[in-house]
Scaffold this motif. Structure first.
Motif, PDB file in Angstrom:
ATOM      1  N   GLY A 167      66.133  54.194  60.540  1.00  0.00           N
ATOM      2  CA  GLY A 167      66.121  53.141  59.529  1.00  0.00           C
ATOM      3  C   GLY A 167      65.869  53.741  58.159  1.00  0.00           C
ATOM      4  O   GLY A 167      64.724  53.915  57.767  1.00  0.00           O
ATOM      5  N   LYS A 183      66.385  52.735  54.992  1.00  0.00           N
ATOM      6  CA  LYS A 183      65.778  51.915  53.942  1.00  0.00           C
ATOM      7  C   LYS A 183      64.255  51.927  54.061  1.00  0.00           C
ATOM      8  O   LYS A 183      63.541  52.106  53.079  1.00  0.00           O
ATOM      9  N   ASN A 184      63.751  51.779  55.255  1.00  0.00           N
ATOM     10  CA  ASN A 184      62.305  51.788  55.480  1.00  0.00           C
ATOM     11  C   ASN A 184      61.736  53.199  55.297  1.00  0.00           C
ATOM     12  O   ASN A 184      60.673  53.373  54.703  1.00  0.00           O
ATOM     13  N   LYS A 218      60.782  54.424  51.799  1.00  0.00           N
ATOM     14  CA  LYS A 218      59.567  53.879  51.199  1.00  0.00           C
ATOM     15  C   LYS A 218      58.414  54.879  51.259  1.00  0.00           C
ATOM     16  O   LYS A 218      57.469  54.784  50.491  1.00  0.00           O
ATOM     17  N   TYR A 219      58.493  55.830  52.184  1.00  0.00           N
ATOM     18  CA  TYR A 219      57.376  56.724  52.433  1.00  0.00           C
ATOM     19  C   TYR A 219      57.501  58.096  51.790  1.00  0.00           C
ATOM     20  O   TYR A 219      56.629  58.933  51.957  1.00  0.00           O
TER      21      TYR A 219
END
Length: 160
Positions: free
Chosen positions: A32, A34-35, A38-39
């Motif tokens: 994933g 997109k997720n 974020k990190y």
């Protein structure tokens, strides 16, 4: 999980097939994209010349600042998207062209190197894995520098 891999160079001359600098390559089974993005801050991504993400689950474009993005999009299912592979290139890699594209496979030729980005399902047979890799490099020549990177899932216990 990330891995940081560099192209092997001769220690005595610091060259390899005419290249005079190291390439920093990121290979990430993102599960994933997109997720996952974020990190990791964009400034961390700027360390890399080439980034390959597998299992992106992407069904639409995701841009990363300062990179060109090339994609074999994931597939929509009843639950969540599946598959997908993306290759992001820094402009320092020069001109580029997609020379092979199919489901979960992307072969990109740049001025300096050819990148084969792929994600092969764990249930694939040995023959299917070999056929996929061979098809992805079919349009390359023996004098090209090639990186094959991604989530290959080559199971030696799968005798099908």
């Amino acid at each position: 999980m990330t891995t940081n891999q560099t192209v092997p160079f001769s220690e005595s001359t610091q060259t390899w097939r005419g290249l005079t600098q190291l390439l920093k390559v990121l290979n990430w089974n993102a599960e994933g994209l997109k997720n996952a993005l974020k990190y990791i801050p964009t400034k961390e991504l700027l360390e890399y010349d080439i980034m390959v993400f597998s299992e992106t689950f992407k069904t639409e474009l995701i841009n990363i600042d300062w990179f060109y993005g090339l994609h074999s999009y994931g597939r929509k299912t009843d639950s969540r998207p599946t598959g997908g592979v993306s290759c992001y290139l820094r402009p320092t890699q020069g001109n580029f062209k997609v020379v092979h594209k199919e489901e979960d496979v992307l072969t990109v030729r740049t001025d300096n190197i050819t990148v084969v980005a792929l994600s092969i399902r764990p249930q694939a047979t040995t023959e299917a894995v070999i056929e996929t890799i061979m098809a992805s490099i079919a349009d390359t020549s023996t004098d090209e520098s090639i990186i094959i990177v991604g989530d290959i899932n080559f199971r030696i216990d799968n005798t099908q």
